[in-house]
Write a protein that holds these residues in place. Sequence first.
Motif, mmCIF file in Angstrom:
data_model
loop_
_atom_site.group_PDB
_atom_site.id
_atom_site.type_symbol
_atom_site.label_atom_id
_atom_site.label_comp_id
_atom_site.label_asym_id
_atom_site.label_seq_id
_atom_site.Cartn_x
_atom_site.Cartn_y
_atom_site.Cartn_z
ATOM 1 N N ASN A 226 0.827 -1.210 0.000
ATOM 2 C CA ASN A 226 0.000 0.000 0.000
ATOM 3 C C ASN A 226 0.861 1.259 0.000
ATOM 4 N N ILE A 227 1.900 1.261 0.832
ATOM 5 C CA ILE A 227 2.771 2.429 0.900
ATOM 6 C C ILE A 227 3.599 2.547 -0.374
ATOM 7 N N LYS A 228 4.041 1.423 -0.895
ATOM 8 C CA LYS A 228 4.794 1.444 -2.153
ATOM 9 C C LYS A 228 3.982 2.129 -3.243
ATOM 10 N N ASN A 229 2.714 1.792 -3.335
ATOM 11 C CA ASN A 229 1.850 2.377 -4.376
ATOM 12 C C ASN A 229 1.503 3.835 -4.085
ATOM 13 N N TYR A 230 1.586 4.210 -2.827
ATOM 14 C CA TYR A 230 1.173 5.561 -2.430
ATOM 15 C C TYR A 230 2.326 6.557 -2.483
ATOM 16 N N ALA A 231 3.547 6.070 -2.417
ATOM 17 C CA ALA A 231 4.704 6.964 -2.350
ATOM 18 C C ALA A 231 4.874 7.774 -3.626
ATOM 19 N N ASP A 232 5.400 8.981 -3.474
ATOM 20 C CA ASP A 232 5.694 9.820 -4.637
ATOM 21 C C ASP A 232 6.983 9.360 -5.323
ATOM 22 N N ILE A 233 7.933 8.899 -4.532
ATOM 23 C CA ILE A 233 9.233 8.484 -5.053
ATOM 24 C C ILE A 233 9.652 7.197 -4.361
ATOM 25 N N LEU A 234 10.150 6.237 -5.148
ATOM 26 C CA LEU A 234 10.780 5.053 -4.592
ATOM 27 C C LEU A 234 12.283 5.224 -4.798
ATOM 28 N N VAL A 235 13.013 5.305 -3.701
ATOM 29 C CA VAL A 235 14.440 5.579 -3.776
ATOM 30 C C VAL A 235 15.219 4.337 -3.348
ATOM 31 N N ARG A 236 16.331 4.088 -4.008
ATOM 32 C CA ARG A 236 17.138 2.923 -3.641
ATOM 33 C C ARG A 236 18.545 3.348 -3.276
ATOM 34 N N ILE A 237 19.170 2.538 -2.454
ATOM 35 C CA ILE A 237 20.563 2.744 -2.071
ATOM 36 C C ILE A 237 21.389 1.719 -2.844
ATOM 37 N N PRO A 238 22.254 2.141 -3.750
ATOM 38 C CA PRO A 238 23.028 1.190 -4.564
ATOM 39 C C PRO A 238 23.848 0.245 -3.691
ATOM 40 N N MET A 239 23.868 -1.024 -4.089
ATOM 41 C CA MET A 239 24.648 -2.028 -3.365
ATOM 42 C C MET A 239 25.432 -2.860 -4.379
ATOM 43 N N PRO A 240 26.583 -2.361 -4.822
ATOM 44 C CA PRO A 240 27.363 -3.101 -5.825
ATOM 45 C C PRO A 240 27.988 -4.381 -5.274
ATOM 46 N N GLY A 241 27.971 -4.541 -3.968
ATOM 47 C CA GLY A 241 28.485 -5.766 -3.363
ATOM 48 C C GLY A 241 27.473 -6.889 -3.439
ATOM 49 N N ARG A 242 27.648 -7.911 -2.638
ATOM 50 C CA ARG A 242 26.817 -9.113 -2.728
ATOM 51 C C ARG A 242 25.707 -9.160 -1.677
ATOM 52 N N ALA A 243 25.676 -8.186 -0.778
ATOM 53 C CA ALA A 243 24.604 -8.158 0.230
ATOM 54 C C ALA A 243 23.257 -7.904 -0.445
ATOM 55 N N GLU A 244 22.226 -8.583 0.046
ATOM 56 C CA GLU A 244 20.900 -8.428 -0.544
ATOM 57 C C GLU A 244 20.188 -7.179 -0.040
ATOM 58 N N SER A 245 20.520 -6.756 1.161
ATOM 59 C CA SER A 245 19.837 -5.592 1.726
ATOM 60 C C SER A 245 20.686 -4.984 2.822
ATOM 61 N N LEU A 246 20.253 -3.798 3.283
ATOM 62 C CA LEU A 246 20.923 -3.121 4.384
ATOM 63 C C LEU A 246 20.070 -3.201 5.642
ATOM 64 N N ASN A 247 20.719 -3.111 6.791
ATOM 65 C CA ASN A 247 19.995 -2.976 8.040
ATOM 66 C C ASN A 247 19.088 -1.735 7.968
ATOM 67 N N ALA A 248 17.894 -1.837 8.523
ATOM 68 C CA ALA A 248 16.914 -0.748 8.411
ATOM 69 C C ALA A 248 17.432 0.566 8.986
ATOM 70 N N SER A 249 18.116 0.504 10.130
ATOM 71 C CA SER A 249 18.602 1.744 10.736
ATOM 72 C C SER A 249 19.761 2.338 9.938
ATOM 73 N N VAL A 250 20.565 1.484 9.299
ATOM 74 C CA VAL A 250 21.650 1.977 8.443
ATOM 75 C C VAL A 250 21.064 2.677 7.222
ATOM 76 N N ALA A 251 20.086 2.044 6.583
ATOM 77 C CA ALA A 251 19.436 2.654 5.416
ATOM 78 C C ALA A 251 18.802 3.988 5.794
ATOM 79 N N ALA A 252 18.139 4.013 6.943
ATOM 80 C CA ALA A 252 17.513 5.260 7.396
ATOM 81 C C ALA A 252 18.555 6.344 7.605
ATOM 82 N N GLY A 253 19.682 5.984 8.210
ATOM 83 C CA GLY A 253 20.742 6.956 8.466
ATOM 84 C C GLY A 253 21.320 7.525 7.180
ATOM 85 N N ILE A 254 21.542 6.663 6.188
ATOM 86 C CA ILE A 254 22.075 7.127 4.902
ATOM 87 C C ILE A 254 21.134 8.145 4.271
#
Length: 267
Positions: A226-254
């Motif tokens: 629901n939020i994905k469809n409602y958002a004005d912008i979907l922003v991503r943090i590039p991850m050229p390494g092999r990790a699938e995702s970032l810790n939520a608090s790290v992503a928030a801080g960035i």
Amino acid sequence: MNYISSVQNPVIKEIKSLKQKKYREEKNMFFIEGIRFMEEALKEEVQIHKILVSDKLGDTNSGREILDKVNSGGYSVFALPHKLFTEISDTQNPQGILAVLGIKNYSIEDVWDAKNFFIVLDSIQDPGNMGTIIRTADAVGATGVIVSKGCVDVYNPKVLRSTMGSIFHVPICLSEDIIETMESMKKRGVTICASHLEGNCDYFDLEYNKNIAIVIGNEANGISENIKNYADILVRIPMPGRAESLNASVAAGILMYEILRKNKGKQ
């Protein structure tokens, strides 16, 4: 100063009950522990219902200093044996002081400003993540943190410890309906920017808007559909390494610091 010696004392029972969310909500109270946390509470002049101190608090210089402040402040203070204090404490090595505080409830209407920078948390479950995000929001000067109904309780003792006192500095708005809250934000000109692995905008390309809300999703599932469809912008943090995702608090801080950086540049 009153003295408590029995685990059956009503004050002791009250403290124990406040370890559970339902009683925190019912009584609109929570408790904090530790000398540093207590100093922050005294400095911010929050609503303090009562203070409990161990009979060993005065064994250290910092303990004696906080005890002097408490005793001179006209608060309702209860002393108890350190063994009993340890039983009600939520930490492994308690410092010997805790306080029962009133919960200050904010609505988003209470915190609107000429320039709004909100952090919206969508079903964040980990107490450490929640507390760290609140602490980082405090550091960047966010307008407020909006917490969805599915999140871990903000007044969970583990969350509180992770905030390092920032719980007193940043307005926390609890939302019963996150979409309704975001609709209210949009009407005020706030751009909803959600962190998403499938985002079509890298975070460093994000155009700064003076009214913006960053949405951080659940640790395992990300933001809800629901939020994905409602958002004005979907922003991503590039991850050229092999990790699938970032810790939520790290992503928030960035993302928070990218907004701060661009804001500073414009100033």
